[in-house]
Design a protein around this motif. Structure first.
Motif, PDB file in Angstrom:
ATOM      1  N   ASP A  54     -29.040 -86.669  11.090  1.00  0.00           N
ATOM      2  CA  ASP A  54     -27.811 -87.416  10.831  1.00  0.00           C
ATOM      3  C   ASP A  54     -27.366 -88.227  12.050  1.00  0.00           C
ATOM      4  OD1 ASP A  54     -27.783 -86.398   8.277  1.00  0.00           O
ATOM      5  OD2 ASP A  54     -26.124 -85.003   8.622  1.00  0.00           O
ATOM      6  N   GLY A  55     -27.837 -87.856  13.219  1.00  0.00           N
ATOM      7  CA  GLY A  55     -27.474 -88.570  14.434  1.00  0.00           C
ATOM      8  C   GLY A  55     -28.288 -89.831  14.685  1.00  0.00           C
ATOM      9  N   GLN A  56     -29.193 -90.155  13.768  1.00  0.00           N
ATOM     10  CA  GLN A  56     -30.072 -91.304  13.995  1.00  0.00           C
ATOM     11  C   GLN A  56     -29.616 -92.572  13.280  1.00  0.00           C
ATOM     12  OE1 GLN A  56     -32.034 -90.611  16.456  1.00  0.00           O
ATOM     13  NE2 GLN A  56     -31.330 -88.485  16.220  1.00  0.00           N
ATOM     14  N   GLY A  57     -28.346 -92.628  12.916  1.00  0.00           N
ATOM     15  CA  GLY A  57     -27.818 -93.793  12.206  1.00  0.00           C
ATOM     16  C   GLY A  57     -27.991 -95.099  12.963  1.00  0.00           C
ATOM     17  N   GLY A  58     -27.866 -95.052  14.273  1.00  0.00           N
ATOM     18  CA  GLY A  58     -28.018 -96.269  15.067  1.00  0.00           C
ATOM     19  C   GLY A  58     -29.432 -96.816  15.009  1.00  0.00           C
ATOM     20  N   LEU A  59     -30.419 -95.938  15.130  1.00  0.00           N
ATOM     21  CA  LEU A  59     -31.817 -96.377  15.027  1.00  0.00           C
ATOM     22  C   LEU A  59     -32.107 -96.915  13.633  1.00  0.00           C
ATOM     23  CD1 LEU A  59     -33.856 -93.608  16.907  1.00  0.00           C
ATOM     24  CD2 LEU A  59     -33.372 -95.934  17.663  1.00  0.00           C
ATOM     25  N   TRP A  60     -31.601 -96.208  12.614  1.00  0.00           N
ATOM     26  CA  TRP A  60     -31.797 -96.647  11.233  1.00  0.00           C
ATOM     27  C   TRP A  60     -31.187 -98.039  11.029  1.00  0.00           C
ATOM     28  CZ3 TRP A  60     -27.555 -97.382   7.936  1.00  0.00           C
ATOM     29  CH2 TRP A  60     -27.891 -97.799   6.646  1.00  0.00           C
ATOM     30  N   ALA A  61     -29.957 -98.230  11.481  1.00  0.00           N
ATOM     31  CA  ALA A  61     -29.273 -99.514  11.287  1.00  0.00           C
ATOM     32  C   ALA A  61     -29.997-100.647  11.998  1.00  0.00           C
ATOM     33  CB  ALA A  61     -27.825 -99.413  11.778  1.00  0.00           C
ATOM     34  N   ALA A  62     -30.629-100.350  13.111  1.00  0.00           N
ATOM     35  CA  ALA A  62     -31.367-101.367  13.870  1.00  0.00           C
ATOM     36  C   ALA A  62     -32.785-101.574  13.330  1.00  0.00           C
ATOM     37  CB  ALA A  62     -31.420-100.967  15.342  1.00  0.00           C
ATOM     38  N   GLY A  63     -33.163-100.826  12.282  1.00  0.00           N
ATOM     39  CA  GLY A  63     -34.495-100.968  11.697  1.00  0.00           C
ATOM     40  C   GLY A  63     -35.614-100.371  12.537  1.00  0.00           C
ATOM     41  N   LYS A  64     -35.257 -99.479  13.464  1.00  0.00           N
ATOM     42  CA  LYS A  64     -36.263 -98.960  14.396  1.00  0.00           C
ATOM     43  C   LYS A  64     -37.080 -97.802  13.836  1.00  0.00           C
ATOM     44  CE  LYS A  64     -34.585-101.190  18.187  1.00  0.00           C
ATOM     45  NZ  LYS A  64     -34.371-101.131  19.590  1.00  0.00           N
ATOM     46  N   LEU A  65     -36.736 -97.342  12.623  1.00  0.00           N
ATOM     47  CA  LEU A  65     -37.486 -96.245  12.016  1.00  0.00           C
ATOM     48  C   LEU A  65     -38.364 -96.726  10.859  1.00  0.00           C
ATOM     49  CD1 LEU A  65     -34.592 -93.632  12.082  1.00  0.00           C
ATOM     50  CD2 LEU A  65     -36.477 -93.894  13.708  1.00  0.00           C
ATOM     51  N   GLN A  66     -38.279 -98.008  10.566  1.00  0.00           N
ATOM     52  CA  GLN A  66     -39.088 -98.584   9.496  1.00  0.00           C
ATOM     53  C   GLN A  66     -40.567 -98.524   9.854  1.00  0.00           C
ATOM     54  OE1 GLN A  66     -37.537-102.367   7.660  1.00  0.00           O
ATOM     55  NE2 GLN A  66     -36.259-102.280   9.489  1.00  0.00           N
ATOM     56  N   ASP A  67     -41.373 -98.284   8.846  1.00  0.00           N
ATOM     57  CA  ASP A  67     -42.834 -98.355   8.954  1.00  0.00           C
ATOM     58  C   ASP A  67     -43.437 -97.369   9.948  1.00  0.00           C
ATOM     59  OD1 ASP A  67     -42.656-100.384   7.079  1.00  0.00           O
ATOM     60  OD2 ASP A  67     -42.657-101.956   8.603  1.00  0.00           O
ATOM     61  N   LYS A  68     -42.682 -96.333  10.300  1.00  0.00           N
ATOM     62  CA  LYS A  68     -43.261 -95.247  11.091  1.00  0.00           C
ATOM     63  C   LYS A  68     -43.784 -94.198  10.111  1.00  0.00           C
ATOM     64  CE  LYS A  68     -40.475 -95.882  15.220  1.00  0.00           C
ATOM     65  NZ  LYS A  68     -41.503 -96.055  16.244  1.00  0.00           N
ATOM     66  N   MET A  69     -44.934 -93.629  10.405  1.00  0.00           N
ATOM     67  CA  MET A  69     -45.528 -92.603   9.555  1.00  0.00           C
ATOM     68  C   MET A  69     -44.809 -91.279   9.802  1.00  0.00           C
ATOM     69  SD  MET A  69     -47.908 -94.466   8.200  1.00  0.00           S
ATOM     70  CE  MET A  69     -49.546 -93.960   7.772  1.00  0.00           C
ATOM     71  N   MET A  70     -44.427 -90.611   8.711  1.00  0.00           N
ATOM     72  CA  MET A  70     -43.683 -89.346   8.818  1.00  0.00           C
ATOM     73  C   MET A  70     -44.313 -88.288   7.923  1.00  0.00           C
ATOM     74  SD  MET A  70     -40.750 -89.929  10.626  1.00  0.00           S
ATOM     75  CE  MET A  70     -39.959 -91.394  11.276  1.00  0.00           C
ATOM     76  N   SER A  71     -44.326 -87.060   8.410  1.00  0.00           N
ATOM     77  CA  SER A  71     -44.782 -85.926   7.624  1.00  0.00           C
ATOM     78  C   SER A  71     -43.940 -84.715   8.017  1.00  0.00           C
ATOM     79  CB  SER A  71     -46.277 -85.669   7.884  1.00  0.00           C
ATOM     80  OG  SER A  71     -46.848 -84.895   6.865  1.00  0.00           O
ATOM     81  N   ALA A  72     -43.975 -83.657   7.186  1.00  0.00           N
ATOM     82  CA  ALA A  72     -43.094 -82.525   7.451  1.00  0.00           C
ATOM     83  C   ALA A  72     -43.714 -81.198   7.016  1.00  0.00           C
ATOM     84  CB  ALA A  72     -41.757 -82.720   6.739  1.00  0.00           C
ATOM     85  N   MET A  73     -43.272 -80.130   7.699  1.00  0.00           N
ATOM     86  CA  MET A  73     -43.685 -78.754   7.420  1.00  0.00           C
ATOM     87  C   MET A  73     -42.434 -77.884   7.357  1.00  0.00           C
ATOM     88  SD  MET A  73     -46.844 -78.380  10.175  1.00  0.00           S
ATOM     89  CE  MET A  73     -45.799 -78.417  11.643  1.00  0.00           C
TER      90      MET A  73
END
Length: 196
Positions: A96-115
């Motif tokens: 939830d603290g990553q709103g600034g990165l999200w708004a700036a488009g800095k998380l787009q097109d990064k590969m993500m996976s989870a466990m």
């Protein structure tokens, strides 16, 4: 490629999964950062839990995660225990603290996976991984599930979303290490293809 592995662990199960993932990624030539999210619980709240005390000692040198670790990475592997069928609040606070990165488009097109992990076979591990994937979809990231792409996925319990553990006081109740390594390898290899 650059891989951030961001996790929360309280008794060391997710930390063990992360160590397997780190080892596999480095073996494949990735530059790796392992980061833990901020712990909000005070040490005295769980002093009667020897596993928590041991984990705190084992992980004392692990750096705390920040948004910069997301921005730096080409891919990110998250690991969170399940809390009542959902993400641990410590991990949720980080996301939830990553709103600034999200708004700036800095998380787009990064590969993500989870466990994920939980104390019993049907403790909500799948829904925890899916909840993480919902966040990644909002970020515009590219989700890399394990799928049924290797026999190790079946041996670990057959979760096509991401590796999930049944965590006990004695360790893991399922055959997990190979599945974690496979998921990491898949994430690294697909990221390498994507970034060219």
């Amino acid at each position: 490629m650059k891989l951030s592995i961001i996790y929360y662990s309280q008794t060391g199960h997710n930390y063990q999964m992360v160590k397997w993932a780190e080892e596999e990624a480095k073996k494949l030539g990735a530059e790796v950062r392992v980061r833990k999210v901020h712990e909000f619980l005070e040490a005295n709240e769980n002093n009667d839990n020897p596993a928590w005390k041991k984990y705190r000692e084992d992980s004392k040198d692990v750096v705390e995660a920040s948004g910069e670790d997301l921005e730096w990475a080409d891919a990110v592997l998250f690991s969170s225990p399940t809390r009542f069928g959902n993400i641990a609040f410590q991990m949720k606070a980080f996301l939830d603290g990553q709103g600034g990165l999200w708004a700036a488009g800095k998380l787009q097109d990064k590969m993500m996976s989870a466990m994920s992990s939980a104390q019993n076979n049907n403790g909500g591990q799948e829904t925890t991984v899916q909840a993480l994937y919902k966040t990644f979809a909002h970020w515009g990231s590219l989700i890399v599930p394990t799928g049924f792409t290797d026999d190790s996925v079946f041996k670990a319990g057959g979760n096509p979303y991401g590796t999930t553990a049944t965590a006990t006081n004695e360790g893991f109740a399922n055959d997990l290490e190979a599945a974690v390594r496979h998921q990491t390898k898949r994430l690294v290899e697909l990221t390498n293809k994507f970034i060219g």
